[in-house]
Motif scaffolding. Structure first.
Motif, PDB file in Angstrom:
ATOM      1  N   ARG A 146      33.631  52.633  13.586  1.00  0.00           N
ATOM      2  CA  ARG A 146      34.366  51.646  12.805  1.00  0.00           C
ATOM      3  C   ARG A 146      35.435  50.949  13.637  1.00  0.00           C
ATOM      4  N   TYR A 147      35.749  51.499  14.800  1.00  0.00           N
ATOM      5  CA  TYR A 147      36.809  50.949  15.637  1.00  0.00           C
ATOM      6  C   TYR A 147      36.268  50.404  16.961  1.00  0.00           C
ATOM      7  N   CYS A 148      34.965  50.354  17.112  1.00  0.00           N
ATOM      8  CA  CYS A 148      34.351  49.902  18.363  1.00  0.00           C
ATOM      9  C   CYS A 148      33.424  48.719  18.092  1.00  0.00           C
ATOM     10  N   ARG A 149      33.446  47.763  18.990  1.00  0.00           N
ATOM     11  CA  ARG A 149      32.530  46.623  18.925  1.00  0.00           C
ATOM     12  C   ARG A 149      32.227  46.222  20.365  1.00  0.00           C
ATOM     13  N   TYR A 150      30.939  46.309  20.737  1.00  0.00           N
ATOM     14  CA  TYR A 150      30.543  46.076  22.117  1.00  0.00           C
ATOM     15  C   TYR A 150      30.000  44.672  22.360  1.00  0.00           C
ATOM     16  N   GLY A 151      30.157  43.789  21.394  1.00  0.00           N
ATOM     17  CA  GLY A 151      29.728  42.410  21.598  1.00  0.00           C
ATOM     18  C   GLY A 151      28.235  42.212  21.467  1.00  0.00           C
ATOM     19  N   GLY A 152      27.538  43.158  20.828  1.00  0.00           N
ATOM     20  CA  GLY A 152      26.112  42.955  20.587  1.00  0.00           C
ATOM     21  C   GLY A 152      25.853  42.039  19.409  1.00  0.00           C
ATOM     22  N   GLY A 153      26.836  41.880  18.537  1.00  0.00           N
ATOM     23  CA  GLY A 153      26.761  40.972  17.393  1.00  0.00           C
ATOM     24  C   GLY A 153      28.101  40.275  17.241  1.00  0.00           C
ATOM     25  N   ASN A 162      13.699  36.184  25.466  1.00  0.00           N
ATOM     26  CA  ASN A 162      13.470  36.781  26.783  1.00  0.00           C
ATOM     27  C   ASN A 162      14.718  37.431  27.381  1.00  0.00           C
ATOM     28  N   THR A 163      15.706  37.738  26.574  1.00  0.00           N
ATOM     29  CA  THR A 163      16.898  38.433  27.051  1.00  0.00           C
ATOM     30  C   THR A 163      16.568  39.909  27.308  1.00  0.00           C
ATOM     31  N   SER A 164      17.125  40.467  28.389  1.00  0.00           N
ATOM     32  CA  SER A 164      16.889  41.878  28.701  1.00  0.00           C
ATOM     33  C   SER A 164      17.584  42.761  27.675  1.00  0.00           C
ATOM     34  N   LEU A 165      16.860  43.772  27.204  1.00  0.00           N
ATOM     35  CA  LEU A 165      17.394  44.744  26.253  1.00  0.00           C
ATOM     36  C   LEU A 165      17.097  46.138  26.796  1.00  0.00           C
ATOM     37  N   PHE A 166      18.107  47.014  26.762  1.00  0.00           N
ATOM     38  CA  PHE A 166      17.958  48.357  27.307  1.00  0.00           C
ATOM     39  C   PHE A 166      17.980  49.376  26.172  1.00  0.00           C
ATOM     40  N   LYS A 167      17.009  50.265  26.177  1.00  0.00           N
ATOM     41  CA  LYS A 167      16.982  51.367  25.223  1.00  0.00           C
ATOM     42  C   LYS A 167      17.457  52.627  25.946  1.00  0.00           C
ATOM     43  N   LEU A 168      18.631  53.114  25.565  1.00  0.00           N
ATOM     44  CA  LEU A 168      19.257  54.262  26.224  1.00  0.00           C
ATOM     45  C   LEU A 168      19.398  55.440  25.285  1.00  0.00           C
ATOM     46  N   GLY A 169      18.625  55.467  24.214  1.00  0.00           N
ATOM     47  CA  GLY A 169      18.782  56.512  23.218  1.00  0.00           C
ATOM     48  C   GLY A 169      19.731  56.070  22.123  1.00  0.00           C
ATOM     49  N   ALA A 170      19.717  56.784  21.003  1.00  0.00           N
ATOM     50  CA  ALA A 170      20.494  56.361  19.836  1.00  0.00           C
ATOM     51  C   ALA A 170      21.986  56.467  20.077  1.00  0.00           C
ATOM     52  N   TYR A 171      22.446  57.441  20.878  1.00  0.00           N
ATOM     53  CA  TYR A 171      23.881  57.653  21.025  1.00  0.00           C
ATOM     54  C   TYR A 171      24.493  56.763  22.101  1.00  0.00           C
ATOM     55  N   TRP A 172      23.825  56.601  23.238  1.00  0.00           N
ATOM     56  CA  TRP A 172      24.425  55.902  24.359  1.00  0.00           C
ATOM     57  C   TRP A 172      24.102  54.417  24.397  1.00  0.00           C
ATOM     58  N   THR A 173      23.323  53.917  23.453  1.00  0.00           N
ATOM     59  CA  THR A 173      23.023  52.487  23.472  1.00  0.00           C
ATOM     60  C   THR A 173      24.278  51.673  23.234  1.00  0.00           C
ATOM     61  N   PHE A 174      24.387  50.552  23.929  1.00  0.00           N
ATOM     62  CA  PHE A 174      25.518  49.646  23.726  1.00  0.00           C
ATOM     63  C   PHE A 174      25.099  48.402  22.953  1.00  0.00           C
ATOM     64  N   ASP A 227      23.663  46.541  19.531  1.00  0.00           N
ATOM     65  CA  ASP A 227      23.677  46.810  18.096  1.00  0.00           C
ATOM     66  C   ASP A 227      22.287  47.251  17.658  1.00  0.00           C
ATOM     67  N   THR A 228      22.225  48.105  16.650  1.00  0.00           N
ATOM     68  CA  THR A 228      20.942  48.581  16.120  1.00  0.00           C
ATOM     69  C   THR A 228      20.938  48.441  14.607  1.00  0.00           C
ATOM     70  N   ASP A 232      16.083  50.655  16.759  1.00  0.00           N
ATOM     71  CA  ASP A 232      15.665  49.260  16.687  1.00  0.00           C
ATOM     72  C   ASP A 232      16.823  48.387  17.165  1.00  0.00           C
ATOM     73  N   ILE A 233      16.677  47.814  18.353  1.00  0.00           N
ATOM     74  CA  ILE A 233      17.760  47.099  19.025  1.00  0.00           C
ATOM     75  C   ILE A 233      17.843  45.668  18.525  1.00  0.00           C
ATOM     76  N   LYS A 234      19.085  45.185  18.462  1.00  0.00           N
ATOM     77  CA  LYS A 234      19.346  43.795  18.102  1.00  0.00           C
ATOM     78  C   LYS A 234      19.693  43.009  19.361  1.00  0.00           C
ATOM     79  N   CYS A 235      19.039  41.893  19.551  1.00  0.00           N
ATOM     80  CA  CYS A 235      19.281  41.067  20.726  1.00  0.00           C
ATOM     81  C   CYS A 235      20.677  40.444  20.640  1.00  0.00           C
ATOM     82  N   PRO A 236      21.504  40.587  21.675  1.00  0.00           N
ATOM     83  CA  PRO A 236      22.855  40.009  21.618  1.00  0.00           C
ATOM     84  C   PRO A 236      22.876  38.507  21.821  1.00  0.00           C
TER      85      PRO A 236
END
Length: 873
Positions: free
Chosen positions: A713-720, A824-836, A838-839, A846-850
């Motif tokens: 609730r206090y983090c936003r990594y700019g994926g959306g 065609n933007t690169s998207l990385f799947k790093l697992g549910a916990y370490w992904t940066f 948005d899902t 299920d990754i959301k393209c930034p």
């Protein structure tokens, strides 16, 4: 209990000029004071006291004694307060100036008001006293941890301990203890003059001798000058001073090691709970689900409005043509301001029809509406008037163009999918609002979860091993302390007093006596091994004795320590030699160098250097700005002319971080209070992004201890978008998010958001690094192995994907790089916990393209990894 003859209250002074107050506002109630039983008083208040919900004040004192109240600083210096006159003719005594000790500080403030002592506990809103002490203790421990074995560069495949004792330091301390023990067995001694009773025949007269004769006549014994042996000599005081300082250092280092061991143990427990506590389900955030529903409704409404703009009324019967198509490309602007997209034919059942030609649908206007309505991978039924442009017979790539003259009807399969999805999410939302709800994962998601759990178990074992290593470090330091304790007792039993100064005496004792000489040499070797000098050592001791603290400054420097630790211990980057001295100088003193603090960290695997700067002066928007932290990656293989996807040829993207010690409400919350997006807007207005080139993020402590459990609730990594509502979205949040701006939670008990942020910057930089050997700069799960091996690479009509597996067999983390099916933007799947990225709220895989905001469903396994267009289940 007798009430004190003075009153403490929160006041707010409005100044007409620098020395002339125009108004004094008072808090409704005074600060409650309690008798401490020793003739003084105690009380509690906050570091950021409020006069009203929108006004901050400071501590004021009014007294009937006529005495000037005095603030006692941490070093004992008295600081008189200044008087201001209120409307009711009372005099209030306050601190004047911006950097007041009691306004933005916390700890224990001591006031002297006449004959009374007042001890005032100043706390931080959002931090309990214990939590604040934890922050301060972590800061102090972090300072001393810099001395603990910081130089262990290894190859990327080796396990490097996260801490330890510098063996040169240990050896030097042991040598010092041995020499001091032997020196005190035959200590330096000198005769010191003293007065003693002597016989009249053998008296060595002093002025006191003649006084005795005058007063007592002819006594048999009078006071004379004598001598007595003493061990309290400058040489021995120097010896005790060195041993005492080493003892203080050892105790501080031991506490630092114990603190780090406990921190790693707690983290290992939390990681182990994540690895073993999942039962095929996933925790769902109601807030994220509500936001996802709102975004979906927004897209649906925008699509309907844009479709209305494209429809131009009815077409006469003979001119109507109906197209049943599936769009295969994102609409793009072509020649003559036309907007078009390619498509494939569908039959009435919705199946693809074969064709030997390309088909393209073209509009002559309203690009915005076309790009919203026609989405890649979706089916449409369009009716209206079209003009056909057939290809030339000799065309190597024949394409039939359908130019839209008038569109009378348009049906989209995407609309029906969205309607069904909104209905499904509404049903899910009712259940999700229940506390502790966990959504059952499907078989593919459970397979992903099991792989994540394998990596988490390995990570937990690694953290516990590091905790044990720090525990052994603490034990080794404790053993040194036990060896040194009897030496110190022996010195004090001999009557030797400690000295406040360690300036060498120049005595011949330190030249001629091998033990005195050896103790001094060993002490100097210990300081050199720890990269310390005497002034730094004294400042470290001062940090341990400090009273009230500048909270924003302590938090900022605590963040600096955390960043350095993450880079060295989490990402195994090797810092430049002797960086600790500059870092300690910046942390325990005022950094006054002409150049900002710069520390280089080298990644030997890919020959890349990371540079961390603390408070650099950068020219932004024509003015010199001083962000708190800037991370810049430098690759010697790249020149300034190398094209970069994120910043162009002018330079490389930086990660700019600014520490804000405020009590922020959750992101997107309607609760009253300061918000992170307001602070972020201030930074962007100052030009921290350098015209969208840099990534700008805020480090903040959240609101309270619950922030640790609710870190998302206090983090936003700019994926959306930072602001979900487009109507209130600021200008800086209008374009593609692309992980450019955001905020992360950083307070005691939660470091993973910072790790994730730096991980994001390293991954996204590697993606733009032309010529990189691997898509993965390090394993996101274990981070001990800095390279991966190619597992699969797959290309197909809807996009590309590439999977790499961690070379550490115990970890085996699979990292998949996808290219968004839409943009065609690169998207990385790093697992549910370490992904940066948005899902989805209901599908953490299920990754959301930034860039374009589309979600991506993909299959992944050890031998198959494919990208797909969005599907609705």
């Amino acid at each position: 209990m007798t009430p004190p003859p003075f009153e403490l209250r929160i006041v707010r002074v409005t100044w007409e000029t620098k020395n002339t107050p125009s108004r004094i506002d008072l808090a409704r109630s005074p600060i409650q004071l309690f008798d401490d039983g020793h003739g003084g008083y105690t009380g509690e208040t906050f570091a950021y006291p409020e006069i009203s919900p929108s006004q901050l004040g400071q501590i004021g004192v009014t007294t009937d004694t006529g005495d000037t109240p005095v603030l006692i600083l941490a070093d004992g210096t008295p600081c008189p307060l200044s008087p201001v006159h209120a409307d009711d003719l009372r005099i209030w005594w306050i601190e004047k100036g911006y950097g007041t000790q009691t306004r933005n500080h916390a700890g224990v403030a001591r006031l002297r008001i006449g004959a009374y002592e007042v001890s005032l506990q100043i706390s931080m809103p959002g931090f309990s006293p214990d939590e604040f002490e934890t922050l301060v203790d972590e800061f102090r421990a972090g300072l001393w941890q810099l001395i603990l074995d910081p130089k262990s560069p290894t190859t990327v495949t080796a396990h490097r301990p996260a801490g330890g004792v510098n063996q040169d330091y240990l050896a030097a301390v042991r040598d010092h203890i041995r020499h001091v023990r032997r020196a005190l067995n035959r200590p330096h001694c000198e005769l010191r003059e003293q007065l003693e009773a002597q016989s009249l025949e053998r008296v060595r007269p002093t002025s006191r001798t003649f006084q005795d004769l005058a007063l007592r006549g002819s006594p048999r014994r009078v006071t004379g000058r004598g001598h007595a042996p003493t061990f309290d000599t400058p040489e021995n005081r120097q010896l005790l001073g060195m041993a005492s300082r080493l003892d203080l250092s050892i105790q501080a280092l031991r506490r630092a090691a114990e603190s780090r061991a406990l921190e790693l143990h707690r983290r290992a427990d939390e990681t182990w709970r994540r690895a073993t506590g999942s039962d095929g389900g996933a925790q769902v955030s109601p807030e994220r689900l509500r936001q996802e529903i709102a975004e979906l409704k927004e897209q649906f409404s925008a699509m309907q409005q844009c479709r209305t703009r494209l429809l131009k009324g009815k077409v006469e019967h003979g001119d109507v043509m109906t197209l049943r198509i599936r769009v295969t490309s994102v609409p793009k602007t072509g020649y003559h301001n036309e907007v078009g997209c390619f498509f494939d034919w569908l039959d009435e059942a919705g199946h693809l029809l074969p064709s030997d030609k390309n088909q393209r649908l073209v509009f002559r206007a309203d690009f915005d509406a076309v790009s919203v309505v026609f989405r890649k991978g979706e089916s449409y039924t369009a009716s209206g008037r079209f003009r056909l442009d057939w290809p030339d017979a000799n065309d190597a790539h024949p394409c039939v163009t359908y130019e839209v003259l008038q569109l009378s009807a348009l049906e989209s399969g995407w609309e029906m999918k969205v309607k069904n999805e909104l209905q499904r999410l509404a049903r899910e939302q009712t259940a999700i609002e229940q506390p502790g709800y966990r959504r059952r994962l499907n078989p593919k998601q459970r397979q992903n979860q099991e792989r994540d759990q394998q990596s988490e178990r390995h990570r937990a074992q690694h953290d516990q091993a590091q905790s044990n290593h720090w525990t052994n470090t603490a034990a080794a330091l404790n053993d040194l302390g036990e060896q040194l304790a009897p030496v110190l007792r022996r010195a004090r039993d001999l009557g030797i007093k400690s000295t406040p100064s360690l300036i060498p005496t120049g005595s011949m004792t330190y030249v001629q006596d091998p033990d005195y000489r050896g103790a001094l040499a060993a002490f100097r070797r210990a300081l050199e091994a720890a990269n310390l000098d005497l002034s730094l050592l004294e400042r470290l001791f001062h940090e341990d004795r400090v009273g009230i603290l500048d909270l924003p400054r302590v938090y900022e420097r605590w963040c600096l320590l955390k960043i350095v630790r993450v880079l060295t211990e989490e990402f195994q980057l090797v810092p430049e030699e002797r960086y600790q001295s500059d870092l300690l100088t910046a942390l325990v003193g005022q950094w006054t160098q002409d150049e900002p603090l710069r520390i280089g960290f080298h990644d030997e695997t890919v020959n890349r250097t990371l540079r961390l700067e603390y408070e650099p002066k950068l020219l932004m928007n024509g003015k010199l700005r001083t962000p708190d932290f800037v991370i810049t990656l430098i690759d010697p293989r790249l020149t300034e002319a190398t094209p970069m996807a994120t910043c162009g040829p002018a330079g490389r993207p930086k990660l700019v971080m600014d520490a804000k010690f405020n009590r922020f409400v959750p992101i997107g919350s309607a609760e009253p209070g300061p918000t992170v997006d307001e602070k972020l807007a201030d930074l962007l207005a100052k030009g921290y992004d350098e015209q969208d080139r840099n990534r700008v993020f805020i480090l903040h402590p959240g609101r309270d201890q619950n922030s640790v459990q609710e870190w998302q609730r206090y983090c936003r990594y700019g994926g959306g978008h930072f602001t979900p509502d487009p109507a209130t979205r600021p200008e800086w949040d209008q374009g593609h998010p692309n992980h450019r701006f955001g905020a992360v939670l950083l307070r005691p008990g939660t470091t993973d958001p910072l790790i994730r942020l730096i991980m994001m910057h390293l991954f996204l930089f590697a993606d733009t690094d032309l010529g990189a050997n691997s898509i993965v700069p390090f394993c996101p799960a274990c981070r001990e192995v800095a390279f991966s091996k190619l597992e699969t690479e797959h290309e197909h009509s809807r996009g590309r994907s590439r999977a790499e597996r961690c070379c550490n067999e115990q970890c085996g983390q699979l990292v998949v790089q996808n290219y968004c099916w839409s943009c065609n933007t690169s998207l990385f799947k790093l697992g549910a916990y370490w992904t940066f990225h948005d899902t989805r709220a209901l599908n953490p895989y299920d990754i959301k393209c930034p860039h374009c905001g589309e979600y991506m469903i993909q299959a992944e396994s050890s031998d198959h990894a494919v990208s797909g267009h969005p599907t609705w289940t």
